[in-house]
Design a protein around this motif. Structure first.
Motif, short mmCIF file in Angstrom:
data_model
loop_
_atom_site.label_atom_id
_atom_site.label_comp_id
_atom_site.label_asym_id
_atom_site.label_seq_id
_atom_site.Cartn_x
_atom_site.Cartn_y
_atom_site.Cartn_z
N VAL A 78 -29.72 40.15 -91.37
CA VAL A 78 -31.18 40.16 -91.21
C VAL A 78 -31.81 39.02 -91.98
O VAL A 78 -32.71 38.32 -91.47
N ALA A 79 -31.36 38.79 -93.20
CA ALA A 79 -31.91 37.71 -94.02
C ALA A 79 -31.66 36.36 -93.37
O ALA A 79 -32.52 35.46 -93.42
N ALA A 95 -34.58 33.74 -92.23
CA ALA A 95 -34.65 32.34 -92.66
C ALA A 95 -34.73 31.41 -91.46
O ALA A 95 -35.49 30.43 -91.47
N ALA A 96 -33.94 31.69 -90.42
CA ALA A 96 -33.99 30.85 -89.23
C ALA A 96 -35.36 30.87 -88.58
O ALA A 96 -35.87 29.84 -88.11
N ALA A 97 -36.00 32.04 -88.57
CA ALA A 97 -37.34 32.15 -87.98
C ALA A 97 -38.36 31.35 -88.79
O ALA A 97 -39.26 30.71 -88.21
N ALA A 152 -23.12 35.79 -89.47
CA ALA A 152 -23.40 37.02 -90.22
C ALA A 152 -23.43 38.22 -89.29
O ALA A 152 -22.94 39.31 -89.62
N LYS A 153 -23.99 38.01 -88.11
CA LYS A 153 -24.02 39.10 -87.12
C LYS A 153 -22.61 39.45 -86.66
O LYS A 153 -22.27 40.62 -86.45
N GLY A 154 -21.75 38.41 -86.54
CA GLY A 154 -20.36 38.67 -86.18
C GLY A 154 -19.63 39.47 -87.24
O GLY A 154 -18.82 40.35 -86.93
N ARG A 155 -19.90 39.17 -88.52
CA ARG A 155 -19.27 39.94 -89.60
C ARG A 155 -19.72 41.39 -89.56
O ARG A 155 -18.93 42.31 -89.79
N LEU A 156 -20.98 41.60 -89.27
CA LEU A 156 -21.49 42.97 -89.15
C LEU A 156 -20.82 43.69 -87.99
O LEU A 156 -20.42 44.86 -88.12
N ALA A 192 -36.84 40.68 -90.01
CA ALA A 192 -37.04 40.48 -91.45
C ALA A 192 -36.61 41.73 -92.20
O ALA A 192 -36.59 42.83 -91.65
N LEU A 193 -36.25 41.54 -93.45
CA LEU A 193 -35.88 42.66 -94.32
C LEU A 193 -37.12 43.46 -94.70
O LEU A 193 -38.24 42.94 -94.67
N PRO A 194 -36.95 44.73 -95.07
CA PRO A 194 -38.10 45.52 -95.53
C PRO A 194 -38.73 44.90 -96.77
O PRO A 194 -38.08 44.15 -97.51
#
Length: 468
Positions: free
Chosen positions: A181-182, A186-188, A242-246, A264-266
């Motif tokens: 998510v982070a 950051a990309a956004a 990161a999404k692939g690791r998840l 985004a994170l909470p």
């Protein structure tokens, strides 16, 4: 001889019939030990584990996992539950739990009273062979209870190990979700600034054609735009990795499942959710320390250690006293006892038993001190990261917004140029990225508190490489 043989066979049969049926019924259940694992996992608020015993159950679990995430935005709780449902490494751990239960079952049943004799020599040889077989069977039958006790302690250790692996997988999955998510957040942020940089680059080209902007100034704006493009590409790549690791921790591949994570994170909570008595909680709840205690019991039972002499704490064994020095001051820290029983081993025939027990006791003491250190570090990290993230949110970002607002007023009043406004936007991007990184670090530290209190390796359930 015939009378002795019949009596011995009868004795073996009687001893074998004395098997503990309650124990056998408990460990012969298909998912023996999973209740303990589930209770520990739920106490750690790490989700509910599932154990699949055949191909149809595995296929059903995979289908359930996909239905929870396919085409959906996945929350951290959903990611953890899918991992506990579908991670194959965790299922392998549960197989070890089943094998440990089978060991108890086999030991508790005791020897089967059957004897086969092959007459290949003299009658005397047959008699001695038969007597040896009977003696072995009698010894095994007579020692069923102590051997079963040891096997039961090993089974309890296996349950704690499985609970530790389950909690560790939940922690690792939650960390992977936070990092994914982070990364997308950051990309956004970079993409938003990239849009403005694209417009400025186009404007620089047009001004260059009219002669209003020199070559060096044009190159400066194009370079700024190109740098942002490279940063954006790198940020998007990191987000996908990161999404692939998840996905791997959840037991799926990105080619198999299409899912999303939040943008985004909470936001930060008012206070970090970490207890000041985290050290006590760690000593009470960590599965590795509980397994260490059982190891001492198992060794004591296996080597017939009796006569507990006294109870030492881990600090007494390894440190003697605990002192902290802060800014030159020396202060005695209140000690929270983690008790380690020591037995009188002076009468042991086998020196191996004595050394094995003392080795386990010292390793447990070392683990307890390590748990204290990890717990304190986790508490310091989560409170410190919360403070840093709050500083970015409450101090740095408001100042950057003020700068941006004033820069826009100057631009509207034709006091500054488009390119000066864009330069301020670049500085603002750095501040927003810093704030987002600080928020990510806080949530990772919050997750590490669970690992510090409950124990377990943070790399559980992981495999080398990513499933793409």
């Amino acid at each position: 001889m015939k009378t002795k043989l019949v009596s011995s066979l009868a004795l073996v049969g009687v001893l074998a019939a004395c098997a503990d049926m309650d124990t056998i019924n408990e460990v012969s259940a298909p998912r023996a030990g999973l209740d303990v694992v589930a209770n520990r996992t739920q106490q750690a608020q790490a989700g509910t584990p599932a154990w699949h015993l055949n191909a149809s159950e595995i296929n059903a679990a995979e289908s359930r996992a996909l239905s929870k995430i396919q085409g959906k935005t996945v929350s951290s709780d959903t990611a953890v539950q899918v991992a506990l449902l579908n991670n194959r490494g965790l299922q392998a751990t549960y197989s070890d739990l089943g094998l440990s239960a089978a060991d108890v079952w086999e030991t508790a049943i005791g020897p089967v009273p059957s004897i086969g004799v092959s007459i290949t020599g003299l009658a005397g040889d047959v008699t001695r062979t038969l007597e040896a077989a009977l003696i072995t069977a009698l010894v095994e039958a007579a020692t069923v209870k102590p051997r079963t006790k040891v096997a039961e302690l090993r089974f309890e250790q296996a349950q704690l190990a499985a609970a530790g692996e389950t909690i560790a997988l939940a922690v690792e999955t939650r960390r992977a979700w936070i990092e994914a998510v982070a990364a997308f957040e950051a990309a956004a942020l970079i993409a938003r600034t990239q849009n403005a940089a694209d417009a400025a680059s186009e404007l620089a080209t047009e001004l260059g054609r009219t002669g209003a902007l020199g070559v060096a100034d044009q190159a400066r704006e194009h370079a700024f735009n190109a740098e942002l493009a490279a940063e954006l590409a790198d940020a998007r790549l990191e987000a996908e990795l990161a999404k692939g690791r998840l996905a791997r921790l959840m037991g799926v591949s990105l080619g198999q499942a299409r899912f999303y994570v939040p943008d985004a994170l909470p936001g930060l909570p008012g206070q970090p959710r970490s207890s000041a008595d985290i050290e006590r909680l760690a000593l009470e709840n960590r599965v590795d320390l509980a397994a260490g205690r059982l190891e001492l019991e198992a060794i004591a039972a296996e080597y017939r250690l009796t006569g507990q002499t006294r109870v030492f704490s881990d600090l007494e064994i390894a440190l003697g006293a605990e002192i902290e020095r802060d800014s030159g001051d020396t202060s005695v820290v209140p000690v929270i006892d983690f008790e380690i029983p020591l037995y009188d081993s002076s009468k042991l025939i086998s020196r191996r038993g004595s050394l094995t027990y003392l080795k386990a006791a010292n390793l447990l003491a070392e683990a307890a001190i390590g748990a204290r250190t990890e717990a304190r570090a986790a508490h310091m990290a989560v409170t410190g990261k919360h403070s840093v993230a709050r500083h970015w949110r409450d101090t740095v970002l408001p100042l950057r917004r003020t700068i941006d607002e004033e820069a826009l007023k100057s631009y509207n009043g034709m006091i500054t140029s488009t390119f000066e406004l864009l330069e301020d936007a670049r500085d603002g991007l750095e501040a927003e990225l810093g704030a987002a990184e600080a928020k990510r670090d806080y949530w990772l530290a919050e997750t590490d508190v669970t690992a510090a209190i409950w124990g377990g390796s943070a790399s559980a359930g992981s495999q080398k490489g990513d499933d793409e």
